[in-house]
Design a protein around this motif. Structure first.
Motif, PDB file in Angstrom:
ATOM      1  N   GLU A 143     -19.822  -9.386 -24.317  1.00 15.22           N
ATOM      2  CA  GLU A 143     -19.403  -7.997 -24.110  1.00 15.22           C
ATOM      3  C   GLU A 143     -17.955  -7.830 -24.540  1.00 15.22           C
ATOM      4  OE1 GLU A 143     -19.755  -4.387 -20.828  1.00 15.22           O
ATOM      5  OE2 GLU A 143     -19.892  -6.456 -20.137  1.00 15.22           O
ATOM      6  N   ARG A 144     -17.688  -6.688 -25.162  1.00 14.33           N
ATOM      7  CA  ARG A 144     -16.329  -6.382 -25.589  1.00 14.33           C
ATOM      8  C   ARG A 144     -15.979  -4.957 -25.180  1.00 14.33           C
ATOM      9  NH1 ARG A 144     -17.133  -2.040 -27.870  1.00 14.33           N
ATOM     10  NH2 ARG A 144     -18.203  -1.703 -29.803  1.00 14.33           N
ATOM     11  N   TYR A 145     -14.715  -4.594 -25.355  1.00 19.51           N
ATOM     12  CA  TYR A 145     -14.228  -3.285 -24.922  1.00 19.51           C
ATOM     13  C   TYR A 145     -13.479  -2.630 -26.072  1.00 19.51           C
ATOM     14  CZ  TYR A 145     -10.540  -0.329 -22.736  1.00 19.51           C
ATOM     15  OH  TYR A 145      -9.647   0.666 -22.425  1.00 19.51           O
ATOM     16  N   GLY A 146     -13.845  -1.394 -26.362  1.00 20.42           N
ATOM     17  CA  GLY A 146     -13.174  -0.674 -27.430  1.00 20.42           C
ATOM     18  C   GLY A 146     -13.234   0.817 -27.204  1.00 20.42           C
ATOM     19  N   MET A 147     -12.642   1.561 -28.112  1.00 24.53           N
ATOM     20  CA  MET A 147     -12.654   3.016 -28.049  1.00 24.53           C
ATOM     21  C   MET A 147     -12.273   3.555 -29.418  1.00 24.53           C
ATOM     22  SD  MET A 147      -9.226   3.304 -25.678  1.00 24.53           S
ATOM     23  CE  MET A 147      -9.762   4.866 -25.022  1.00 24.53           C
ATOM     24  N   SER A 148     -12.546   4.843 -29.626  1.00 30.58           N
ATOM     25  CA  SER A 148     -12.268   5.447 -30.923  1.00 30.58           C
ATOM     26  C   SER A 148     -10.812   5.275 -31.327  1.00 30.58           C
ATOM     27  CB  SER A 148     -12.615   6.941 -30.893  1.00 30.58           C
ATOM     28  OG  SER A 148     -13.982   7.141 -30.608  1.00 30.58           O
ATOM     29  N   GLU A 149      -9.907   5.314 -30.362  1.00 38.33           N
ATOM     30  CA  GLU A 149      -8.473   5.283 -30.665  1.00 38.33           C
ATOM     31  C   GLU A 149      -7.941   3.899 -31.026  1.00 38.33           C
ATOM     32  OE1 GLU A 149      -9.000   8.810 -27.795  1.00 38.33           O
ATOM     33  OE2 GLU A 149      -9.873   6.822 -28.084  1.00 38.33           O
ATOM     34  N   ALA A 150      -8.729   2.862 -30.861  1.00 40.75           N
ATOM     35  CA  ALA A 150      -8.217   1.517 -31.150  1.00 40.75           C
ATOM     36  C   ALA A 150      -9.297   0.569 -31.645  1.00 40.75           C
ATOM     37  CB  ALA A 150      -7.546   0.931 -29.907  1.00 40.75           C
ATOM     38  N   VAL A 151     -10.495   1.058 -31.895  1.00 42.72           N
ATOM     39  CA  VAL A 151     -11.667   0.265 -32.286  1.00 42.72           C
ATOM     40  C   VAL A 151     -11.905  -0.796 -31.202  1.00 42.72           C
ATOM     41  CG1 VAL A 151     -12.880  -0.834 -34.197  1.00 42.72           C
ATOM     42  CG2 VAL A 151     -11.056   0.793 -34.687  1.00 42.72           C
ATOM     43  N   ILE A 152     -11.688  -2.086 -31.455  1.00 41.19           N
ATOM     44  CA  ILE A 152     -11.944  -3.092 -30.420  1.00 41.19           C
ATOM     45  C   ILE A 152     -10.621  -3.571 -29.839  1.00 41.19           C
ATOM     46  CG2 ILE A 152     -12.982  -5.327 -29.878  1.00 41.19           C
ATOM     47  CD1 ILE A 152     -14.954  -3.066 -30.541  1.00 41.19           C
ATOM     48  N   ILE A 153     -10.566  -3.626 -28.516  1.00 40.70           N
ATOM     49  CA  ILE A 153      -9.340  -3.972 -27.794  1.00 40.70           C
ATOM     50  C   ILE A 153      -9.428  -5.376 -27.195  1.00 40.70           C
ATOM     51  CG2 ILE A 153      -7.850  -3.306 -25.860  1.00 40.70           C
ATOM     52  CD1 ILE A 153      -9.003  -0.398 -26.287  1.00 40.70           C
ATOM     53  N   THR A 154     -10.538  -5.664 -26.523  1.00 42.86           N
ATOM     54  CA  THR A 154     -10.728  -6.986 -25.912  1.00 42.86           C
ATOM     55  C   THR A 154     -12.117  -7.502 -26.252  1.00 42.86           C
ATOM     56  OG1 THR A 154     -11.751  -6.277 -23.830  1.00 42.86           O
ATOM     57  CG2 THR A 154      -9.337  -6.233 -23.930  1.00 42.86           C
ATOM     58  N   THR A 155     -12.284  -8.801 -26.131  1.00 41.51           N
ATOM     59  CA  THR A 155     -13.603  -9.398 -26.333  1.00 41.51           C
ATOM     60  C   THR A 155     -13.738 -10.660 -25.501  1.00 41.51           C
ATOM     61  OG1 THR A 155     -15.145 -10.376 -27.956  1.00 41.51           O
ATOM     62  CG2 THR A 155     -12.808 -10.693 -28.370  1.00 41.51           C
ATOM     63  N   ASN A 156     -14.936 -10.891 -25.006  1.00 41.21           N
ATOM     64  CA  ASN A 156     -15.228 -12.185 -24.409  1.00 41.21           C
ATOM     65  C   ASN A 156     -15.184 -13.239 -25.512  1.00 41.21           C
ATOM     66  OD1 ASN A 156     -16.253 -12.539 -21.394  1.00 41.21           O
ATOM     67  ND2 ASN A 156     -16.735 -10.444 -22.025  1.00 41.21           N
ATOM     68  N   PRO A 157     -14.953 -14.488 -25.152  1.00 40.63           N
ATOM     69  CA  PRO A 157     -14.779 -15.520 -26.184  1.00 40.63           C
ATOM     70  C   PRO A 157     -16.082 -15.905 -26.869  1.00 40.63           C
ATOM     71  CG  PRO A 157     -14.659 -16.493 -23.999  1.00 40.63           C
ATOM     72  CD  PRO A 157     -14.722 -15.009 -23.794  1.00 40.63           C
ATOM     73  N   LEU A 158     -15.948 -16.252 -28.156  1.00 37.18           N
ATOM     74  CA  LEU A 158     -17.100 -16.799 -28.878  1.00 37.18           C
ATOM     75  C   LEU A 158     -17.445 -18.162 -28.303  1.00 37.18           C
ATOM     76  CD1 LEU A 158     -19.066 -16.542 -31.284  1.00 37.18           C
ATOM     77  CD2 LEU A 158     -17.345 -17.704 -32.681  1.00 37.18           C
ATOM     78  N   ARG A 159     -16.410 -18.969 -28.084  1.00 36.60           N
ATOM     79  CA  ARG A 159     -16.586 -20.288 -27.460  1.00 36.60           C
ATOM     80  C   ARG A 159     -15.783 -20.276 -26.163  1.00 36.60           C
ATOM     81  NH1 ARG A 159     -15.767 -20.603 -32.730  1.00 36.60           N
ATOM     82  NH2 ARG A 159     -17.447 -21.476 -34.020  1.00 36.60           N
ATOM     83  N   GLY A 160     -16.462 -20.383 -25.082  1.00 36.94           N
ATOM     84  CA  GLY A 160     -15.816 -20.270 -23.780  1.00 36.94           C
ATOM     85  C   GLY A 160     -16.673 -19.416 -22.869  1.00 36.94           C
ATOM     86  N   GLU A 161     -16.225 -19.273 -21.645  1.00 35.98           N
ATOM     87  CA  GLU A 161     -17.037 -18.615 -20.625  1.00 35.98           C
ATOM     88  C   GLU A 161     -17.079 -17.100 -20.815  1.00 35.98           C
ATOM     89  OE1 GLU A 161     -17.693 -18.819 -15.784  1.00 35.98           O
ATOM     90  OE2 GLU A 161     -15.715 -19.219 -16.629  1.00 35.98           O
ATOM     91  N   ARG A 162     -18.274 -16.562 -20.847  1.00 33.49           N
ATOM     92  CA  ARG A 162     -18.485 -15.119 -20.843  1.00 33.49           C
ATOM     93  C   ARG A 162     -18.975 -14.748 -19.439  1.00 33.49           C
ATOM     94  NH1 ARG A 162     -22.152 -15.212 -26.341  1.00 33.49           N
ATOM     95  NH2 ARG A 162     -20.691 -16.506 -27.544  1.00 33.49           N
ATOM     96  N   ILE A 163     -18.235 -13.888 -18.778  1.00 35.98           N
ATOM     97  CA  ILE A 163     -18.529 -13.561 -17.388  1.00 35.98           C
ATOM     98  C   ILE A 163     -19.098 -12.151 -17.303  1.00 35.98           C
ATOM     99  CG2 ILE A 163     -17.545 -13.295 -15.078  1.00 35.98           C
ATOM    100  CD1 ILE A 163     -15.374 -15.248 -15.854  1.00 35.98           C
ATOM    101  N   ALA A 164     -20.210 -12.005 -16.599  1.00 30.52           N
ATOM    102  CA  ALA A 164     -20.816 -10.689 -16.418  1.00 30.52           C
ATOM    103  C   ALA A 164     -19.816  -9.744 -15.777  1.00 30.52           C
ATOM    104  CB  ALA A 164     -22.066 -10.803 -15.549  1.00 30.52           C
ATOM    105  N   GLY A 165     -19.684  -8.551 -16.345  1.00 29.86           N
ATOM    106  CA  GLY A 165     -18.776  -7.554 -15.800  1.00 29.86           C
ATOM    107  C   GLY A 165     -17.392  -7.581 -16.395  1.00 29.86           C
ATOM    108  N   SER A 166     -17.033  -8.682 -17.061  1.00 25.68           N
ATOM    109  CA  SER A 166     -15.714  -8.770 -17.700  1.00 25.68           C
ATOM    110  C   SER A 166     -15.837  -8.437 -19.175  1.00 25.68           C
ATOM    111  CB  SER A 166     -15.132 -10.174 -17.553  1.00 25.68           C
ATOM    112  OG  SER A 166     -14.016 -10.345 -18.408  1.00 25.68           O
ATOM    113  N   VAL A 167     -14.781  -7.827 -19.725  1.00 27.42           N
ATOM    114  CA  VAL A 167     -14.767  -7.525 -21.164  1.00 27.42           C
ATOM    115  C   VAL A 167     -13.872  -8.510 -21.903  1.00 27.42           C
ATOM    116  CG1 VAL A 167     -15.372  -5.097 -20.925  1.00 27.42           C
ATOM    117  CG2 VAL A 167     -12.957  -5.774 -20.793  1.00 27.42           C
ATOM    118  N   GLY A 168     -13.490  -9.596 -21.263  1.00 26.26           N
ATOM    119  CA  GLY A 168     -12.812 -10.670 -21.955  1.00 26.26           C
ATOM    120  C   GLY A 168     -11.313 -10.487 -22.084  1.00 26.26           C
ATOM    121  N   TYR A 169     -10.798 -10.961 -23.207  1.00 31.74           N
ATOM    122  CA  TYR A 169      -9.349 -11.045 -23.421  1.00 31.74           C
ATOM    123  C   TYR A 169      -8.905 -10.139 -24.571  1.00 31.74           C
ATOM    124  CZ  TYR A 169     -10.095 -15.262 -20.658  1.00 31.74           C
ATOM    125  OH  TYR A 169     -10.470 -16.131 -19.670  1.00 31.74           O
TER     126      TYR A 169
END
Length: 467
Positions: free
Chosen positions: A274-300
């Protein structure tokens, strides 16, 4: 050297232009060479039509590879691309056209590309600097009149290069593309990652179960909205074996339910990124490709993105700064000034928190904050509790005028059960001021084109909940 985004993308097309770009189920593939020729001729046609550098080109057309050619041709000609949702009504389109004043408004990309076949091709892209405008993306308008976010060549390039690296794209990938291309997710995030890799895309006009299942057999990466994943999980044909050769499933544009995350991982053995973005900045944060992806978190935060919580509080409005952030709202200097801090951070309007290690969690929109009896209630916290209760498929929490508390917490729920039972169960897990005082059951929640729940419509509908 030109910093035109088209030049940067085209430089990464495969050396053998006969390699497929768009794989269409049941039809011949469109090669990178086919696309490159179409872009050059379409750009030449735009110039022939009088479109110059900085002019806007608006497109409201079905999803076809020719629509992508129009987008790239607009970039190549140094003009500004303005994608419009195909679901917009004539009156809505009228607003966008009056606001952006495009030099050209197209509704049939296939016909326009066909017309361009006799145009003198534009062989060299118009030189652009990183600060030149590349696109205007109108916000979804869930909280008011849509605003045009201005994205430059430099902003889109920075985001594309960061994502390409973060998600490990390579020429060996095949991207399943079932997203619309009038939105940053399908237009920028998905297309740019593929182009920078010179890899093919399984090109689907829309999400349809059978086509997606067939496309998965040919793909390595899928990008989608949460609805895509709930629909796959509901299909018995979507098995662990079907997903076994996929290396990455990405979700965004709306919050992914924890239950969906967990069920998907159990079914496939793969956690959704899962990642987090918006029209004003496209993608802002992302969970890691390699590393822990936690439900509910949008990563780093992506490299180059500075993210902080406004006011220094533990939970508050997220503020960001970096090379991929938009340059302002089209013809709205006062609104632009309101949305940026004195030291240049964009105030996103999203409420969240950041862990000491930098991991980000989203609570909801600041405009969705409920103040009940003087206490702040973050809807996401209540929704997470409700979504775990038996019989609840999904919930949306809003505030409605209350005679005693100012606002009372209202839950709108897809599922079944009794209002009193849900309120009692929520009360066992939440403080009294956070617990719903009313629960309404509905068959579906109103959503915008990218699947985000339109809480403003719910607030209107249930404004009299405590009357």
């Amino acid at each position: 050297m030109s910093e035109n985004l088209y030049d940067i993308l085209a430089a990464r097309f495969p050396a053998d232009r006969a390699q497929p770009c768009f794989i269409r189920l049941g039809e011949a593939a469109i090669s990178y060479g086919d696309l490159e020729v179409a872009v050059a001729q379409t750009a030449g046609h735009l110039v022939r039509k009088g479109v110059g550098a900085g002019d806007r080109v608006a497109l409201q057309a079905p999803k076809t590879w020719q629509a992508v050619a129009v987008y790239l041709a607009t970039l190549k000609a140094g003009a500004v691309f303005l994608p419009l949702n195909t679901a917009y009504t004539p009156s809505e389109v009228e607003y966008f056209l009056a606001d952006a004043e495009p030099a050209l408004f197209l509704t049939d990309a296939e016909a326009f590309v066909a017309e361009a076949a006799d145009a003198p091709p534009l062989e060299t892209a118009v030189a652009c600097s990183a600060s030149d405008l590349a696109a205007i993306i109108y916000t979804s308008g869930t909280t008011g009149r849509s605003k045009g976010a201005m994205l430059t060549h430099g902003a889109l390039t920075a985001n594309a290069l960061a994502l390409h690296e973060a998600w490990g794209f390579s020429p060996d990938d095949v991207l399943l593309h079932a997203l619309p291309i009038f939105h940053v997710h399908g237009l920028f995030v998905a297309l740019h990652c593929a182009f920078l890799s010179g890899c093919p895309m399984v090109w689907l006009a829309r999400f349809e179960d059978d086509a997606v299942l067939e496309g998965l057999a040919k793909s390595t990466v899928m990008m989608g909205v949460p609805t895509f994943y709930t629909r796959l999980l509901a299909n018995p044909g979507f098995t662990r074996e079907r997903a076994s050769h996929m290396r990455l499933f990405v979700s965004g544009s709306a919050p992914l339910l924890e239950s969906t995350f967990l069920e998907f991982e159990e079914r496939t053995g793969q956690p959704i990124l899962e990642r987090y973005g918006m029209s004003e900045a496209v993608i802002i944060t992302t969970n890691p490709l390699r590393g822990e992806r936690i439900a509910g978190s949008v990563g780093y935060p992506l490299p180059g993105v500075e993210l902080r919580i406004g006011g220094g509080a533990e939970t508050g409005v997220i503020e960001i700064r970096g090379p991929s952030v938009f340059s302002g709202y089209w013809r709205m200097p006062e609104k632009t000034a309101e949305e940026f801090t004195a030291d240049g951070f964009f105030v996103t309007g999203d409420v969240g928190r950041k862990d000491p290690d930098g991991r980000v969690w989203i609570s909801g929109r600041a405009k969705d904050l409920i103040i009940s009896g003087g206490y702040n209630v973050y809807p996401k916290e209540v929704e997470l509790v409700l979504d775990e209760l038996p019989g609840v498929v999904e919930s949306a929490v809003i505030g409605a005028p209350h005679p005693d508390f100012g606002e009372g917490v209202v839950a709108v729920v897809i599922g079944e059960g009794r209002e009193a039972d849900l309120i009692a169960q929520a009360r066992e897990r939440l403080a009294a001021y956070k617990s719903p005082k009313r629960v309404f059951f509905v068959d579906e929640l109103p959503r915008n084109a990218m699947g985000k729940v339109q809480k403003n419509l719910l607030r209107d509908r249930f404004a009299d909940a405590f009357a």
